[in-house]
Design a protein around this motif. Structure first.
Motif, PDB file in Angstrom:
ATOM      1  N   UNK A  44       0.857  -1.191   0.000  1.00 29.55           N
ATOM      2  CA  UNK A  44       0.000   0.000   0.000  1.00 29.55           C
ATOM      3  C   UNK A  44       0.894   1.242   0.000  1.00 29.55           C
ATOM      4  N   UNK A  45       0.575   2.191  -0.872  1.00 31.69           N
ATOM      5  CA  UNK A  45       1.401   3.390  -1.030  1.00 31.69           C
ATOM      6  C   UNK A  45       0.916   4.486  -0.084  1.00 31.69           C
ATOM      7  N   UNK A  46       1.758   4.801   0.888  1.00 32.08           N
ATOM      8  CA  UNK A  46       1.396   5.750   1.939  1.00 32.08           C
ATOM      9  C   UNK A  46       1.577   7.200   1.492  1.00 32.08           C
TER      10      UNK A  46
ATOM     11  N   UNK B 111       3.811  16.887   2.058  1.00 29.29           N
ATOM     12  CA  UNK B 111       2.566  17.426   1.508  1.00 29.29           C
ATOM     13  C   UNK B 111       1.384  17.282   2.460  1.00 29.29           C
ATOM     14  N   UNK B 112       1.336  16.160   3.193  1.00 30.66           N
ATOM     15  CA  UNK B 112       0.236  15.959   4.132  1.00 30.66           C
ATOM     16  C   UNK B 112       0.279  17.000   5.249  1.00 30.66           C
TER      17      UNK B 112
ATOM     18  N   UNK C 249      -1.312  12.393  -6.924  1.00 36.00           N
ATOM     19  CA  UNK C 249      -1.260  12.221  -5.480  1.00 36.00           C
ATOM     20  C   UNK C 249       0.140  12.517  -4.981  1.00 36.00           C
ATOM     21  N   UNK C 250       0.358  12.219  -3.717  1.00 40.37           N
ATOM     22  CA  UNK C 250       1.681  12.390  -3.110  1.00 40.37           C
ATOM     23  C   UNK C 250       2.021  11.109  -2.371  1.00 40.37           C
ATOM     24  N   UNK C 251       2.446  10.104  -3.124  1.00 38.33           N
ATOM     25  CA  UNK C 251       2.768   8.800  -2.551  1.00 38.33           C
ATOM     26  C   UNK C 251       4.039   8.198  -3.144  1.00 38.33           C
TER      27      UNK C 251
END
Length: 252
Positions: A41-43, A48-49, A219-221
Protein backbone atom coordinates in the motif's frame (compact mmCIF):
# COMPACT_ATOMS: atom_id res chain seq x y z
CA UNK A 1 -24.02 -53.97 1.50
CA UNK A 2 -25.32 -54.87 -1.94
CA UNK A 3 -23.31 -54.39 -5.11
CA UNK A 4 -25.77 -51.73 -6.29
CA UNK A 5 -25.16 -49.55 -3.18
CA UNK A 6 -21.35 -49.54 -3.37
CA UNK A 7 -21.07 -47.54 -6.63
CA UNK A 8 -23.45 -44.92 -5.24
CA UNK A 9 -21.38 -44.59 -2.05
CA UNK A 10 -18.21 -44.19 -4.09
CA UNK A 11 -19.91 -41.53 -6.24
CA UNK A 12 -20.97 -39.59 -3.14
CA UNK A 13 -17.41 -39.70 -1.80
CA UNK A 14 -16.05 -38.42 -5.13
CA UNK A 15 -18.57 -35.59 -5.18
CA UNK A 16 -17.72 -34.67 -1.58
CA UNK A 17 -14.01 -34.61 -2.36
CA UNK A 18 -14.58 -32.44 -5.44
CA UNK A 19 -16.78 -29.99 -3.49
CA UNK A 20 -14.24 -29.74 -0.67
CA UNK A 21 -11.46 -29.13 -3.19
CA UNK A 22 -13.44 -26.36 -4.91
CA UNK A 23 -14.29 -24.78 -1.55
CA UNK A 24 -10.63 -24.91 -0.56
CA UNK A 25 -9.58 -23.20 -3.77
CA UNK A 26 -12.18 -20.47 -3.28
CA UNK A 27 -11.04 -19.84 0.30
CA UNK A 28 -7.40 -19.78 -0.79
CA UNK A 29 -8.26 -17.36 -3.60
CA UNK A 30 -10.13 -14.99 -1.28
CA UNK A 31 -7.33 -15.10 1.28
CA UNK A 32 -4.81 -14.43 -1.48
CA UNK A 33 -6.70 -11.32 -2.63
CA UNK A 34 -7.02 -10.03 0.94
CA UNK A 35 -3.31 -10.52 1.63
CA UNK A 36 -2.29 -8.98 -1.73
CA UNK A 37 -4.51 -5.95 -1.13
CA UNK A 38 -2.67 -5.17 2.11
CA UNK A 39 0.85 -5.57 0.73
CA UNK A 40 2.56 -2.64 -0.96
CA UNK A 41 0.00 0.00 0.00
CA UNK A 42 1.40 3.39 -1.03
CA UNK A 43 1.40 5.75 1.94
CA UNK A 44 0.98 9.51 1.90
CA UNK A 45 4.21 11.49 1.89
CA UNK A 46 4.68 13.36 5.15
CA UNK A 47 5.59 16.80 3.76
CA UNK A 48 2.57 17.43 1.51
CA UNK A 49 0.24 15.96 4.13
CA UNK A 50 1.62 18.27 6.83
CA UNK A 51 1.11 21.29 4.56
CA UNK A 52 -2.61 20.55 4.43
CA UNK A 53 -2.95 19.88 8.14
CA UNK A 54 -1.16 23.19 8.85
CA UNK A 55 -3.39 25.20 6.48
CA UNK A 56 -5.84 27.15 8.62
CA UNK A 57 -8.17 27.53 5.63
CA UNK A 58 -8.87 23.78 5.65
CA UNK A 59 -10.51 21.54 8.26
CA UNK A 60 -9.69 17.84 7.96
CA UNK A 61 -11.78 15.26 9.81
CA UNK A 62 -12.64 11.57 9.75
CA UNK A 63 -16.33 10.92 9.12
CA UNK A 64 -17.45 7.33 8.80
CA UNK A 65 -13.94 6.26 7.86
CA UNK A 66 -13.68 8.85 5.09
CA UNK A 67 -11.26 11.77 4.98
CA UNK A 68 -13.39 14.93 4.83
CA UNK A 69 -11.73 18.22 3.86
CA UNK A 70 -13.91 21.29 4.24
CA UNK A 71 -13.36 25.07 4.23
CA UNK A 72 -12.71 26.33 7.75
CA UNK A 73 -14.44 29.68 7.28
CA UNK A 74 -17.64 29.00 5.35
CA UNK A 75 -20.11 26.23 4.78
CA UNK A 76 -19.84 24.80 1.27
CA UNK A 77 -22.68 23.71 -0.96
CA UNK A 78 -20.60 21.88 -3.59
CA UNK A 79 -18.63 18.72 -2.91
CA UNK A 80 -16.44 16.10 -4.53
CA UNK A 81 -16.46 12.43 -3.63
CA UNK A 82 -12.97 11.24 -4.58
CA UNK A 83 -12.04 7.56 -4.90
CA UNK A 84 -8.33 6.69 -4.56
CA UNK A 85 -6.35 4.57 -6.96
CA UNK A 86 -5.56 0.93 -6.18
CA UNK A 87 -3.63 0.49 -2.94
CA UNK A 88 -3.03 4.22 -2.45
CA UNK A 89 -3.69 5.68 1.00
CA UNK A 90 -6.56 8.20 1.06
CA UNK A 91 -4.43 10.87 2.72
CA UNK A 92 -2.03 10.81 -0.23
CA UNK A 93 -4.52 12.91 -2.21
CA UNK A 94 -5.15 15.64 0.34
CA UNK A 95 -2.51 18.08 -0.90
CA UNK A 96 -3.38 17.81 -4.60
CA UNK A 97 -7.07 18.39 -3.83
CA UNK A 98 -6.47 21.08 -1.23
CA UNK A 99 -6.91 23.96 -3.68
CA UNK A 100 -10.51 22.90 -4.30
CA UNK A 101 -11.19 23.45 -0.60
CA UNK A 102 -9.04 26.49 0.13
CA UNK A 103 -9.75 28.40 -3.09
CA UNK A 104 -13.07 27.08 -4.41
CA UNK A 105 -14.76 26.48 -1.05
CA UNK A 106 -15.62 22.87 -1.91
CA UNK A 107 -15.97 19.97 0.48
CA UNK A 108 -13.89 16.96 -0.56
CA UNK A 109 -14.68 13.47 0.73
CA UNK A 110 -11.83 11.03 0.06
CA UNK A 111 -13.08 7.48 0.45
CA UNK A 112 -11.29 4.42 1.78
CA UNK A 113 -12.23 1.61 -0.63
CA UNK A 114 -12.70 -1.87 0.74
CA UNK A 115 -9.49 -3.91 0.52
CA UNK A 116 -7.80 -0.74 -0.81
CA UNK A 117 -9.33 -1.56 -4.20
CA UNK A 118 -12.30 0.43 -5.55
CA UNK A 119 -13.28 -2.54 -7.73
CA UNK A 120 -14.32 -4.47 -4.60
CA UNK A 121 -16.26 -1.61 -3.00
CA UNK A 122 -20.00 -1.87 -3.83
CA UNK A 123 -21.15 1.02 -1.63
CA UNK A 124 -23.42 3.62 -3.29
CA UNK A 125 -22.54 7.30 -3.64
CA UNK A 126 -24.88 8.21 -0.79
CA UNK A 127 -22.59 6.35 1.64
CA UNK A 128 -20.02 9.09 1.05
CA UNK A 129 -22.22 12.15 0.47
CA UNK A 130 -23.81 11.48 3.86
CA UNK A 131 -20.47 12.52 5.37
CA UNK A 132 -21.31 16.14 4.44
CA UNK A 133 -25.10 16.56 4.69
CA UNK A 134 -24.94 20.33 4.09
CA UNK A 135 -23.66 19.88 0.54
CA UNK A 136 -26.37 19.70 -2.13
CA UNK A 137 -24.34 19.50 -5.37
CA UNK A 138 -21.94 16.60 -5.77
CA UNK A 139 -19.21 15.73 -8.21
CA UNK A 140 -17.80 12.21 -8.15
CA UNK A 141 -14.29 11.45 -9.30
CA UNK A 142 -11.30 9.29 -8.77
CA UNK A 143 -7.76 8.46 -9.72
CA UNK A 144 -6.81 5.46 -11.83
CA UNK A 145 -8.97 2.47 -10.73
CA UNK A 146 -10.86 4.90 -8.51
CA UNK A 147 -11.92 6.80 -11.62
CA UNK A 148 -13.29 3.62 -13.17
CA UNK A 149 -15.44 3.14 -10.09
CA UNK A 150 -16.44 6.83 -10.15
CA UNK A 151 -17.84 6.32 -13.64
CA UNK A 152 -20.11 3.60 -12.27
CA UNK A 153 -21.39 5.95 -9.55
CA UNK A 154 -21.66 8.97 -11.86
CA UNK A 155 -25.39 8.58 -12.76
CA UNK A 156 -26.17 9.50 -9.13
CA UNK A 157 -23.94 12.62 -9.18
CA UNK A 158 -24.15 16.08 -10.70
CA UNK A 159 -20.83 15.81 -12.51
CA UNK A 160 -17.82 13.56 -13.09
CA UNK A 161 -14.08 14.25 -12.82
CA UNK A 162 -11.48 11.70 -13.93
CA UNK A 163 -7.93 12.06 -12.64
CA UNK A 164 -5.56 10.00 -14.77
CA UNK A 165 -8.36 7.57 -15.51
CA UNK A 166 -11.12 6.63 -17.95
CA UNK A 167 -14.53 4.95 -17.98
CA UNK A 168 -15.28 1.29 -18.64
CA UNK A 169 -19.06 1.92 -18.72
CA UNK A 170 -20.80 4.04 -21.33
CA UNK A 171 -21.88 7.51 -20.17
CA UNK A 172 -21.99 9.05 -23.62
CA UNK A 173 -25.77 9.61 -23.52
CA UNK A 174 -25.93 10.64 -19.85
CA UNK A 175 -25.76 14.40 -20.42
CA UNK A 176 -23.52 14.56 -17.37
CA UNK A 177 -20.98 17.40 -17.13
CA UNK A 178 -17.66 15.57 -17.30
CA UNK A 179 -13.97 16.44 -17.05
CA UNK A 180 -10.95 14.27 -17.76
CA UNK A 181 -7.62 15.48 -16.35
CA UNK A 182 -4.68 13.42 -17.59
CA UNK A 183 -0.91 13.67 -17.76
CA UNK A 184 1.33 13.80 -20.81
CA UNK A 185 3.89 11.56 -19.06
CA UNK A 186 1.44 9.06 -17.58
CA UNK A 187 2.81 5.56 -18.14
CA UNK A 188 -0.30 3.76 -16.86
CA UNK A 189 -3.36 5.71 -17.98
CA UNK A 190 -1.48 6.75 -21.09
CA UNK A 191 -2.68 9.50 -23.44
CA UNK A 192 -3.50 6.74 -25.94
CA UNK A 193 -5.74 4.92 -23.42
CA UNK A 194 -7.47 8.17 -22.48
CA UNK A 195 -8.16 8.85 -26.16
CA UNK A 196 -9.37 5.30 -26.84
CA UNK A 197 -12.01 5.58 -24.09
CA UNK A 198 -13.11 9.09 -25.06
CA UNK A 199 -16.37 7.86 -26.59
CA UNK A 200 -17.49 6.56 -23.19
CA UNK A 201 -18.02 10.16 -22.05
CA UNK A 202 -20.54 12.73 -23.32
CA UNK A 203 -19.55 14.55 -26.51
CA UNK A 204 -19.12 17.83 -24.64
CA UNK A 205 -16.83 16.37 -21.98
CA UNK A 206 -13.72 18.47 -21.41
CA UNK A 207 -10.29 16.87 -21.75
CA UNK A 208 -7.30 18.54 -20.10
CA UNK A 209 -3.85 17.02 -20.57
CA UNK A 210 -1.39 18.46 -18.06
CA UNK A 211 2.08 18.81 -19.61
CA UNK A 212 4.73 17.00 -17.59
CA UNK A 213 2.30 15.16 -15.32
CA UNK A 214 2.74 11.43 -14.67
CA UNK A 215 0.29 8.95 -13.13
CA UNK A 216 1.57 9.52 -9.60
CA UNK A 217 1.43 13.30 -10.05
CA UNK A 218 -2.24 13.20 -9.02
CA UNK A 219 -1.26 12.22 -5.48
CA UNK A 220 1.68 12.39 -3.11
CA UNK A 221 2.77 8.80 -2.55
CA UNK A 222 6.09 8.53 -4.39
CA UNK A 223 6.98 6.86 -7.66
CA UNK A 224 4.83 4.10 -9.12
CA UNK A 225 6.01 1.09 -11.09
CA UNK A 226 5.46 1.46 -14.83
CA UNK A 227 4.86 5.20 -14.64
CA UNK A 228 6.54 7.91 -16.68
CA UNK A 229 8.88 10.56 -15.32
CA UNK A 230 7.10 13.75 -14.21
CA UNK A 231 8.54 17.16 -15.04
CA UNK A 232 5.85 19.25 -13.33
CA UNK A 233 6.25 20.35 -9.71
CA UNK A 234 3.64 19.78 -7.01
CA UNK A 235 2.50 23.40 -6.78
CA UNK A 236 1.81 23.65 -10.52
CA UNK A 237 0.03 20.28 -10.53
CA UNK A 238 -2.23 21.37 -7.68
CA UNK A 239 -2.94 24.65 -9.46
CA UNK A 240 -3.82 22.87 -12.72
CA UNK A 241 -6.19 20.48 -10.95
CA UNK A 242 -7.87 23.37 -9.12
CA UNK A 243 -8.28 25.49 -12.26
CA UNK A 244 -9.68 22.60 -14.30
CA UNK A 245 -12.29 21.64 -11.70
CA UNK A 246 -13.21 25.33 -11.23
CA UNK A 247 -14.04 25.48 -14.94
CA UNK A 248 -16.28 22.41 -14.59
CA UNK A 249 -18.11 23.95 -11.64
CA UNK A 250 -19.10 26.85 -13.90
CA UNK A 251 -20.97 24.35 -16.09
CA UNK A 252 -23.13 22.93 -13.30
Amino acid sequence: MSASTRPRSRARRVVSIVLLSVAGLLVAGVLGIVIWSQVGVMDAEAGPLASVRDDDRITVSDVGGNVVMSPASDESTVGLVFIPGAKVEAEAYEAKLSGLVAEDGMTVVITRPWLNLAFFDPRPLSTFTDAAPGVDTWLVGGHSLGGVRACQLAPDADGLVLFGSYCANDLSESGLPALSISGSEDGLSTPEKIQAARDMLPADAEFVEVPGAAHASFGDYGRQAGDGTPTIDDADMTADITASVTDLLARL
